[in-house]
Design an enzyme around this catalytic site. Structure first.
Site, PDB file in Angstrom:
ATOM      1  N   SER A 200       1.057  -1.006   0.194  1.00 50.63           N
ATOM      2  CA  SER A 200      -0.375   0.366  -0.006  1.00 50.63           C
ATOM      3  C   SER A 200       1.494   0.886   0.073  1.00 50.63           C
ATOM      4  O   SER A 200       1.806   1.003  -0.806  1.00 50.63           O
ATOM      5  CB  SER A 200      -1.242  -0.483   0.777  1.00 50.63           C
ATOM      6  OG  SER A 200      -2.322   0.900   1.050  1.00 50.63           O
ATOM      7  N   GLU A 328      -9.006  -4.586  -4.361  1.00 52.62           N
ATOM      8  CA  GLU A 328      -8.077  -3.690  -3.708  1.00 52.62           C
ATOM      9  C   GLU A 328     -10.025  -3.195  -3.091  1.00 52.62           C
ATOM     10  O   GLU A 328      -9.944  -3.245  -1.064  1.00 52.62           O
ATOM     11  CB  GLU A 328      -6.794  -2.577  -3.736  1.00 52.62           C
ATOM     12  CG  GLU A 328      -5.810  -3.212  -4.753  1.00 52.62           C
ATOM     13  CD  GLU A 328      -5.223  -3.419  -3.530  1.00 52.62           C
ATOM     14  OE1 GLU A 328      -4.878  -3.336  -3.005  1.00 52.62           O
ATOM     15  OE2 GLU A 328      -3.926  -4.198  -4.762  1.00 52.62           O
ATOM     16  N   HIS A 424      -7.573  -5.573  -0.392  1.00 52.45           N
ATOM     17  CA  HIS A 424      -6.700  -4.804   0.442  1.00 52.45           C
ATOM     18  C   HIS A 424      -6.017  -5.494   1.223  1.00 52.45           C
ATOM     19  O   HIS A 424      -7.148  -6.124   2.469  1.00 52.45           O
ATOM     20  CB  HIS A 424      -7.246  -3.548   0.009  1.00 52.45           C
ATOM     21  CG  HIS A 424      -5.759  -2.409   0.472  1.00 52.45           C
ATOM     22  ND1 HIS A 424      -4.574  -2.301  -0.654  1.00 52.45           N
ATOM     23  CD2 HIS A 424      -5.471  -1.631   1.533  1.00 52.45           C
ATOM     24  CE1 HIS A 424      -3.772  -1.445   0.140  1.00 52.45           C
ATOM     25  NE2 HIS A 424      -4.210  -0.818   1.301  1.00 52.45           N
TER      26      HIS A 424
END
Length: 506
Positions: A200, A328, A424
């Protein structure tokens, strides 16, 4: 019965005492076999407080005696009552937040093992290197020395402050990597074989460092999981500074912000990114504004946006693996499916200010997602803009630059049985081979595939150890992409043009 004494090492700043997990060279440690040593909370710079709060990191003052390194050091992340995140990332109180954690199977020797340096995510405002998911047990089992690093977050780390050095959090990354170069041999690591990785915002940090002239030579390979780039413009950074100063009631200067307690700054910085309450409002804000804080294009440390830097050849000699999960962001919009699914997908994208030609092309390329409803479409679109298109753009840019370093792409496509999407953070415990760790079941279910973890983690070890994750490198003509999933034949396939559905946004 004899007890193995805790390991003691001398590094540049003084002596540090760590702890053994399992017996050295034996079984019983947190990995499947063998033990490892952990050295936690070792400072790589002075505490960023007082006169150093908004300064570039200052090398730590050497100490006398033995420094205890058996517990995690202070984190830049602060405790939020009731906070629940996908990754358990504890907040450790204290001021000396610029520290590293080192996990090694061979402390004090001359093993010259490959090294992994991991940069945590959290949107550049959250996250902690003390997460049990980031424990290096599986990597040490596989002969890799693992380092997790801390850095200043939010406005303190990345905000534009007149009279203060820019990109203080980025400078923290550089200082930590310089510390690794100077000290990692004492832990059994090879400073000439350092791989940086992150997820991320941490993945964005990896690409930022890869495209940064000042970072070249500090690492030798890179893996970016779901990279979210900052690339904050100077204009946006200055605007946010003015807004934050107004909220705090101070002058927008170093002296003004220094007069405000850290907790007040953290509290007010969160209000800057809140624009609207509906799912479409939230999505529109993310797409239009990007992250509020993160690496800023300052014309100095970061002279140009990351993809442009990669396209110009910076970092072109460094092997890079990068990829993203398939959905995500979709878990966020899926919660609003009852509201969103009554809106036609094309209309919803129009409300997100997507130009007509682009939205029609993208919808045609994502017909399978369209059949899942508008909530799934919006979630995938935001995922594509923020994460998945970055993978494609970075791979294309490096190919065009023609450097010696190869690029490999992948997709993590296995859907979470608890969340319903390849969401995610889902790939992180597979990458670390940490499926039995705290809170993994909340995101990956009670029986996540160990075979899939073996594949993902094995690819990471192969890059770190050998410079090649084990599938064909990126070729603009065929664009091979590894698909990490749980297929019937037991092995994840490699497909051509694996990011074709994102191409309209690249």
């Amino acid at each position: 019965m004899t007890t193995t004494p805790d390991p003691l090492l001398r590094i540049a700043a003084g002596q540090v005492r760590g702890l053994w997990r399992g017996e050295p060279g034996g079984s019983g440690g947190p990995g499947r076999s063998g033990g490892s040593a952990a050295f936690l909370g070792i400072p790589f710079a002075e505490a960023p407080v007082g006169a150093l709060r908004f300064a570039a990191p200052v090398p730590v003052t050497p100490w006398d005696g033995i420094r205890d390194a058996r517990a995690y050091g202070a984190t830049a992340k602060r405790e939020k009552p009731g906070e629940k995140t996908l990754i358990p990332e504890p907040a450790v109180p204290g001021e000396a937040t610029l520290n590293v954690n080192v996990f090694t199977p061979a402390p004090g020797g001359d093993a010259a093992l490959p090294v992994l340096v991991y940069i945590h995510g959290g949107g550049f405002t959250e996250g902690s290197p003390a997460s049990p998911w980031y424990d290096g047990a599986a990597f040490t089992r596989d002969g890799v020395v693992t380092v997790t690093i801390s850095y200043r977050l939010g406005f303190d780390g990345f905000g534009h402050i007149p009279g203060a050095p820019s990109n203080r959090g980025v400078r923290d990354w550089l200082a930590a990597l310089a510390w690794v170069q100077e000290n990692i041999a004492a832990f059994g690591g090879d400073p000439g074989r350092v791989t940086i990785a992150g997820q991320s915002a941490g993945g964005g940090a990896v690409l930022t460092l890869l495209g940064m002239p000042a970072a070249q030579g500090l690492f030798h390979a890179a893996w970016a999981l779901s990279p979210a780039l900052g690339d904050v413009s100077g204009e946006r950074a200055r605007t946010l500074t003015a807004k934050l100063a107004n909220l705090l009631g101070v002058e927008p200067s170093r002296e003004g912000f220094a007069s405000v307690p850290e907790a007040d700054v953290f509290a007010q910085q969160e209000t800057l990114g809140r624009n609207g309450k509906s799912p479409l409002d939230v999505a529109r804000s993310m797409l239009r504004d990007g992250l509020s804080f993160g690496p800023m294009i300052d014309g100095d440390l970061l002279p140009q946006p990351t993809i442009e830097a990669l396209g110009s050849g910076v970092g072109g000699d460094v092997p890079l693996v990068l990829g993203a999960t398939d959905d995500e962001f979709t878990m966020i919009t899926a919660g609003a499916a009852r509201v969103l699914d009554i809106v036609p997908p094309a209309v919803a994208l129009q409300q997100l200010d997507v130009p007509r030609e682009k939205r029609h092309t993208w919808l045609a390329d994502n017909a399978a997602q369209r059949r899942k409803g508008t909530a799934a479409v919006i979630g995938r679109y935001v995922s594509d803009v923020i994460f998945r298109s970055t993978v494609l753009r970075a791979a294309d840019a490096r190919a065009e630059a023609g450097g010696a370093g190869r690029t490999w792409t992948y997709r993590f496509s296995w859907p979470s049985p608890t969340i319903g999407w390849a969401c995610h953070c889902l790939d992180v415990p597979f990458w670390f081979d940490a499926l039995g760790t705290e809170a993994v079941d909340a995101i990956a279910g009670d029986a996540p595939s160990q075979a899939l973890a073996d594949e993902v983690h094995g690819a990471a070890v192969a890059l770190i150890r050998d410079g090649d994750p084990g599938w064909p490198a990126w070729d603009p003509a065929t664009q091979p992409t590894r698909i990490f999933d749980v297929p019937a034949d037991g092995r994840s396939p490699v497909v051509h043009d694996g990011y074709a559905s994102v191409r309209a946004l690249a």
